[in-house]
Design a protein around this motif. Sequence first.
Motif: not given
Length: 530
Positions: A363-391
């Motif tokens: 369960a700890d491994s799942i939690r750590a993996g989920a946290v890493a995935s969410i952080i990575g996803f949010l950082l990617v989303v923030a970069f894409m919206i900042a760089a390309y707006g609506f696209f």
Amino acid sequence: MLRFSTPKVIAILAAILLGVVVALPNLLSADQRALLRSALPSWVPTQAVTLGLDLQGGSHVLLEVDVNDLIRSQVTQLRDDVRRILRETRASLQGGIQIVNRGVQLRVADAEDRGRLLPRLRELSQPLSSPVLGQTGVRNLDVTDTPDGLIQLTFTPEGVTDRVRRAAEQAIEVIRRRVDALGTTEPNIQRQGADRILVQVPGLQDPQRLKDILGQTAKLEFRMLADNASGDVDQLPSRDAGGQRVPVERRVIVGGEDLTDSQPGFDQRTNEPIVTFRFNLRGAQRFGQATTENVGRPLAIVLDQEVISAPRIQTPITGGSGQISGRFTVEQANNLAILLRAGALPAKLTIVEERTVGPGLGADSIRAGAVASIIGFLLVVAFMIAAYGFFGVIATVALLANIVLIFALLSALGATLTLPGIAGIVLTVGMAVDSNVLIYERIREEGRVGRSAASALDAGFARALTTIIDANLTTLIAGAVLFFLGTGPVKGFAVTLSLGIITTIFTAYTLTRLMVATWFKVARPKRLAI
């Protein structure tokens, strides 16, 4: 490139919807999935992704083939073969057949007898063969003789090595059948080196039961109890006699290899746990003949060199089936049925390493993996919206669809998700937006040279396609190499990476293009703000 026919739009949306439906059970608990499975038709997908040992816990055992036990078994078989050839050639033997280091020796003084015997003995020595190279010319058995009539048959080191390798390969198949009979999902069973086997069973929190199943050779034999202790007999411990040794004929009437099925059950008269069995045609014929000729005599049922039961033959048993009783518990009867049904191990296996991964650590491994995935996803989303707006928002929607499709494929294929597999998903998130970046940058370049909005979008998608396919194809090849040549965690990483590449090409290009085309058709912009 921005025009989609109605059937193509329906196909793309149907693929996304199907992915959502197949991936949805992963959000439900095991009890909710069971309830859903009982309420819905069988064709409705209710399978969730199987979690690996590092995520849900389980048992890990490393086994080693007992080389000495294997050699003893081979020498015993060799002695029986030599004895058979002596009977067939009617050669006179001085003394008996003696067991020596890795072989046997005998003395045949008569030259004429040796002339008949030696060619037959040398037939036992066959060159080792390879599926690729054919016969290698290396013999697995050396046959030597001296002028005074001493004949020695010895297994070669190459023959022993080859036999150990083949025993490990055979044991893997037997172990797999035994573990599958436990009802577990996606066990990881693979060879390590020449003589070791790794067994990982996710979800099994009872390592002792796994060791009990794996540690027994389950060599079943049906023999006759001997009238006296002299002659060609073995002295074996008997459960009915409280562990005391009883004389049992060495001749095996039927072996466990002739069993076609075995199931646990209960004796209708005594209500004690038993194991029922059924023979194949050859076993049924031999068993029927032996019981017909020996009515009134005790039949010894020998399991792993122990007489577990010795019932008296009341009438000939010609139906090819019977039962084994031996004061079993319910669990012992069930385990014995599993062992007999799966087959006998070719050699004794020794446990050299064992460990249990608790569900809490998983369960700890799942939690750590989920946290890493969410952080990575949010950082990617923030970069894409900042760089390309609506696209960038469009790329985010495609990225979410990509993750859903990955879990849908993992569920549909029954693949196992491990911690390295989660790393593969995180990597896929970054690789997916790479494709969007290639497309968007190409569209920017087309807009800078003065193309219209429609022309820039069309050229951007068209010219980026080749680069996207080339980049993902090379990564897919690397993933395939990792899967076929790697082991354990490496395979888990390769599976999610390869599936992610396939879904990326679909979502980052096809789905993104559909969303951009739909937006362009509604908004009709004169220039692109990208």
